[in-house]
Structures are given as structure tokens and as C-alpha cells.
Design a protein around this motif. Structure first.
Motif, PDB file in Angstrom:
ATOM      1  N   VAL A  92      85.622  80.100  42.070  1.00 41.38           N
ATOM      2  CA  VAL A  92      84.596  80.234  43.099  1.00 41.38           C
ATOM      3  C   VAL A  92      84.575  78.924  43.882  1.00 41.38           C
ATOM      4  O   VAL A  92      84.479  77.846  43.279  1.00 41.38           O
ATOM      5  CB  VAL A  92      83.211  80.521  42.491  1.00 41.38           C
ATOM      6  CG1 VAL A  92      82.156  80.568  43.595  1.00 41.38           C
ATOM      7  CG2 VAL A  92      83.234  81.824  41.704  1.00 41.38           C
ATOM      8  N   TYR A  93      84.685  79.042  45.185  1.00 45.05           N
ATOM      9  CA  TYR A  93      84.725  77.874  46.051  1.00 45.05           C
ATOM     10  C   TYR A  93      83.355  77.715  46.736  1.00 45.05           C
ATOM     11  O   TYR A  93      82.810  78.676  47.278  1.00 45.05           O
ATOM     12  CB  TYR A  93      85.829  78.017  47.094  1.00 45.05           C
ATOM     13  CG  TYR A  93      87.205  77.760  46.520  1.00 45.05           C
ATOM     14  CD1 TYR A  93      87.791  78.677  45.646  1.00 45.05           C
ATOM     15  CD2 TYR A  93      87.910  76.600  46.833  1.00 45.05           C
ATOM     16  CE1 TYR A  93      89.044  78.428  45.092  1.00 45.05           C
ATOM     17  CE2 TYR A  93      89.162  76.359  46.287  1.00 45.05           C
ATOM     18  CZ  TYR A  93      89.724  77.273  45.419  1.00 45.05           C
ATOM     19  OH  TYR A  93      90.961  77.024  44.880  1.00 45.05           O
ATOM     20  N   TYR A  94      82.860  76.489  46.696  1.00 39.91           N
ATOM     21  CA  TYR A  94      81.561  76.167  47.273  1.00 39.91           C
ATOM     22  C   TYR A  94      81.715  75.118  48.366  1.00 39.91           C
ATOM     23  O   TYR A  94      82.470  74.160  48.191  1.00 39.91           O
ATOM     24  CB  TYR A  94      80.628  75.582  46.205  1.00 39.91           C
ATOM     25  CG  TYR A  94      80.331  76.495  45.052  1.00 39.91           C
ATOM     26  CD1 TYR A  94      81.147  76.526  43.924  1.00 39.91           C
ATOM     27  CD2 TYR A  94      79.205  77.322  45.066  1.00 39.91           C
ATOM     28  CE1 TYR A  94      80.864  77.355  42.855  1.00 39.91           C
ATOM     29  CE2 TYR A  94      78.922  78.159  44.000  1.00 39.91           C
ATOM     30  CZ  TYR A  94      79.763  78.172  42.899  1.00 39.91           C
ATOM     31  OH  TYR A  94      79.477  78.988  41.839  1.00 39.91           O
ATOM     32  N   CYS A  95      80.984  75.292  49.455  1.00 40.42           N
ATOM     33  CA  CYS A  95      80.896  74.203  50.408  1.00 40.42           C
ATOM     34  C   CYS A  95      79.589  73.463  50.155  1.00 40.42           C
ATOM     35  O   CYS A  95      78.623  74.032  49.631  1.00 40.42           O
ATOM     36  CB  CYS A  95      80.988  74.690  51.844  1.00 40.42           C
ATOM     37  SG  CYS A  95      79.680  75.789  52.382  1.00 40.42           S
ATOM     38  N   ALA A  96      79.599  72.194  50.514  1.00 42.26           N
ATOM     39  CA  ALA A  96      78.435  71.354  50.257  1.00 42.26           C
ATOM     40  C   ALA A  96      78.309  70.302  51.346  1.00 42.26           C
ATOM     41  O   ALA A  96      79.305  69.942  51.984  1.00 42.26           O
ATOM     42  CB  ALA A  96      78.561  70.684  48.884  1.00 42.26           C
ATOM     43  N   ALA A  97      77.089  69.803  51.522  1.00 41.68           N
ATOM     44  CA  ALA A  97      76.807  68.818  52.558  1.00 41.68           C
ATOM     45  C   ALA A  97      76.118  67.608  51.950  1.00 41.68           C
ATOM     46  O   ALA A  97      75.226  67.742  51.103  1.00 41.68           O
ATOM     47  CB  ALA A  97      75.918  69.425  53.641  1.00 41.68           C
ATOM     48  N   GLN A 114      76.538  79.327  48.725  1.00 40.29           N
ATOM     49  CA  GLN A 114      76.448  80.288  47.625  1.00 40.29           C
ATOM     50  C   GLN A 114      77.770  80.515  46.913  1.00 40.29           C
ATOM     51  O   GLN A 114      77.776  81.101  45.846  1.00 40.29           O
ATOM     52  CB  GLN A 114      75.926  81.638  48.140  1.00 40.29           C
ATOM     53  CG  GLN A 114      76.970  82.569  48.717  1.00 40.29           C
ATOM     54  CD  GLN A 114      77.518  82.122  50.064  1.00 40.29           C
ATOM     55  OE1 GLN A 114      77.160  81.085  50.626  1.00 40.29           O
ATOM     56  NE2 GLN A 114      78.402  82.941  50.613  1.00 40.29           N
ATOM     57  N   GLY A 115      78.864  80.053  47.468  1.00 39.51           N
ATOM     58  CA  GLY A 115      80.155  80.230  46.819  1.00 39.51           C
ATOM     59  C   GLY A 115      80.868  81.476  47.309  1.00 39.51           C
ATOM     60  O   GLY A 115      80.247  82.488  47.623  1.00 39.51           O
ATOM     61  N   THR A 116      82.172  81.378  47.357  1.00 36.27           N
ATOM     62  CA  THR A 116      83.005  82.521  47.709  1.00 36.27           C
ATOM     63  C   THR A 116      84.182  82.556  46.740  1.00 36.27           C
ATOM     64  O   THR A 116      84.799  81.535  46.453  1.00 36.27           O
ATOM     65  CB  THR A 116      83.469  82.443  49.181  1.00 36.27           C
ATOM     66  OG1 THR A 116      84.190  83.624  49.530  1.00 36.27           O
ATOM     67  CG2 THR A 116      84.326  81.218  49.467  1.00 36.27           C
ATOM     68  N   LEU A 117      84.469  83.731  46.208  1.00 34.45           N
ATOM     69  CA  LEU A 117      85.478  83.870  45.160  1.00 34.45           C
ATOM     70  C   LEU A 117      86.875  83.965  45.755  1.00 34.45           C
ATOM     71  O   LEU A 117      87.127  84.786  46.642  1.00 34.45           O
ATOM     72  CB  LEU A 117      85.190  85.106  44.314  1.00 34.45           C
ATOM     73  CG  LEU A 117      86.194  85.437  43.210  1.00 34.45           C
ATOM     74  CD1 LEU A 117      86.245  84.315  42.167  1.00 34.45           C
ATOM     75  CD2 LEU A 117      85.832  86.774  42.547  1.00 34.45           C
ATOM     76  N   VAL A 118      87.761  83.143  45.239  1.00 30.23           N
ATOM     77  CA  VAL A 118      89.181  83.192  45.587  1.00 30.23           C
ATOM     78  C   VAL A 118      89.950  83.589  44.332  1.00 30.23           C
ATOM     79  O   VAL A 118      89.825  82.929  43.294  1.00 30.23           O
ATOM     80  CB  VAL A 118      89.670  81.830  46.114  1.00 30.23           C
ATOM     81  CG1 VAL A 118      91.183  81.816  46.258  1.00 30.23           C
ATOM     82  CG2 VAL A 118      89.003  81.508  47.447  1.00 30.23           C
ATOM     83  N   THR A 119      90.724  84.647  44.440  1.00 31.47           N
ATOM     84  CA  THR A 119      91.544  85.115  43.326  1.00 31.47           C
ATOM     85  C   THR A 119      92.993  85.125  43.777  1.00 31.47           C
ATOM     86  O   THR A 119      93.318  85.751  44.791  1.00 31.47           O
ATOM     87  CB  THR A 119      91.121  86.511  42.877  1.00 31.47           C
ATOM     88  OG1 THR A 119      89.735  86.503  42.526  1.00 31.47           O
ATOM     89  CG2 THR A 119      91.937  86.958  41.670  1.00 31.47           C
ATOM     90  N   VAL A 120      93.833  84.451  43.038  1.00 31.17           N
ATOM     91  CA  VAL A 120      95.257  84.383  43.371  1.00 31.17           C
ATOM     92  C   VAL A 120      96.042  85.067  42.260  1.00 31.17           C
ATOM     93  O   VAL A 120      95.987  84.653  41.097  1.00 31.17           O
ATOM     94  CB  VAL A 120      95.731  82.925  43.537  1.00 31.17           C
ATOM     95  CG1 VAL A 120      97.199  82.896  43.975  1.00 31.17           C
ATOM     96  CG2 VAL A 120      94.856  82.198  44.551  1.00 31.17           C
ATOM     97  N   SER A 121      96.763  86.099  42.635  1.00 31.85           N
ATOM     98  CA  SER A 121      97.542  86.847  41.650  1.00 31.85           C
ATOM     99  C   SER A 121      98.978  86.339  41.615  1.00 31.85           C
ATOM    100  O   SER A 121      99.522  85.906  42.632  1.00 31.85           O
ATOM    101  CB  SER A 121      97.526  88.326  41.988  1.00 31.85           C
ATOM    102  OG  SER A 121      98.131  88.549  43.248  1.00 31.85           O
ATOM    103  N   SER A 122      99.582  86.435  40.443  1.00 27.64           N
ATOM    104  CA  SER A 122     100.962  85.945  40.290  1.00 27.64           C
ATOM    105  C   SER A 122     101.972  87.030  40.608  1.00 27.64           C
ATOM    106  O   SER A 122     101.640  88.185  40.781  1.00 27.64           O
ATOM    107  CB  SER A 122     101.172  85.441  38.868  1.00 27.64           C
ATOM    108  OG  SER A 122     100.883  86.456  37.943  1.00 27.64           O
TER     109      SER A 122
END
Length: 122
Positions: A92-97, A114-122
Motif C-alpha cells: 500500500v502506497y501512501y502520500c504524505a506532507a 489514505q493509501g493506494t494498493l499496488v500489486t505486482v504479479s510475477s
């Protein structure tokens, strides 16, 4: 300031994704901005940071040369371009200030999206 992250999703290894973080409430130019990520069972870690003018950036060693952080203060938006993605980038990737010119550490950031999910498949 409120932060809204978007752009996560599913990508294949070697692919690309672009995350966006829209800020509201105060001009984003007043803040250093960062992207963090948290994988299951792991600590939240800094991926990339950018100073309030966009002239200085900092990256985790594991993403150098593959990820690029940028900002458009006219749009109050920060971006994270992620290329050559690897399965270990799944998180889960979050931006922050941070209300300072530049910030390198998690505890310097006062505002979080709030976060955004990144899923990387092999």
C-alpha cells in the motif's frame, strides 16, 4: 491539508504505474511531499521525497533509477512514476506532507493520505 492518493492497481513485473496525490486545504507548495509504502508485516518506509519547489528529490536505494517523484504545484499534485516494477514492490502506497522545505523521515510528515494498493504479479 487533505491528501487523496490514486493510481494504484495491478501490474505485471516489468510494467509501470503512475500514482497521483492531490492535496487540498492548503497550497501544496508549502510542504515537502513524500511517498511511503507498507507491505504486509513490514514497517512503513520512505520510497521517495521531494522538496517544496520540486528541485530536490530523495529515493530509497531499492527504487533508484526506476521510480521518479515529481510535483506540479499549480495543480497541488505530486506524482510517483514507477517503472520496471517488481513483485517486491507490492504494498500500500501512501502520500504524505511535511510542513518544511524537505523531509526524509516518517516522523517529519504530519499529513497522510489514505493509501493506494499496488500489486505486482510475477
Amino acid at each position: 491539508v487533505q491528501l487523496q492518493a490514486s493510481g494504484g492497481g495491478l501490474a505485471q513485473a516489468g510494467g509501470s504505474l503512475r500514482l497521483s496525490c492531490a492535496a487540498s486545504g492548503r497550497p501544496s507548495s508549502s510542504f515537502a511531499m513524500g511517498w511511503f509504502r507498507q507491505a504486509p508485516g513490514k514497517e512503513r518506509e520512505l520510497v521517495a521525497a521531494i522538496n517544496w519547489t520540486g528541485g530536490r528529490t530523495n529515493y530509497a536505494d531499492s527504487v533508484k533509477g526506476r521510480f521518479t517523484i515529481s510535483r506540479d504545484n499549480a495543480k497541488n499534485t505530486v506524482y510517483l512514476q514507477m517503472n520496471s516494477l517488481k513483485p517486491e514492490n507490492t504494498a500500500v502506497y501512501y502520500c504524505a506532507a511535511a510542513p518544511r522545505p524537505m523531509a526524509f523521515h516518517k516522523n517529519e510528515y504530519d499529513y497522510w493520505g489514505q493509501g493506494t494498493l499496488v500489486t505486482v504479479s510475477s
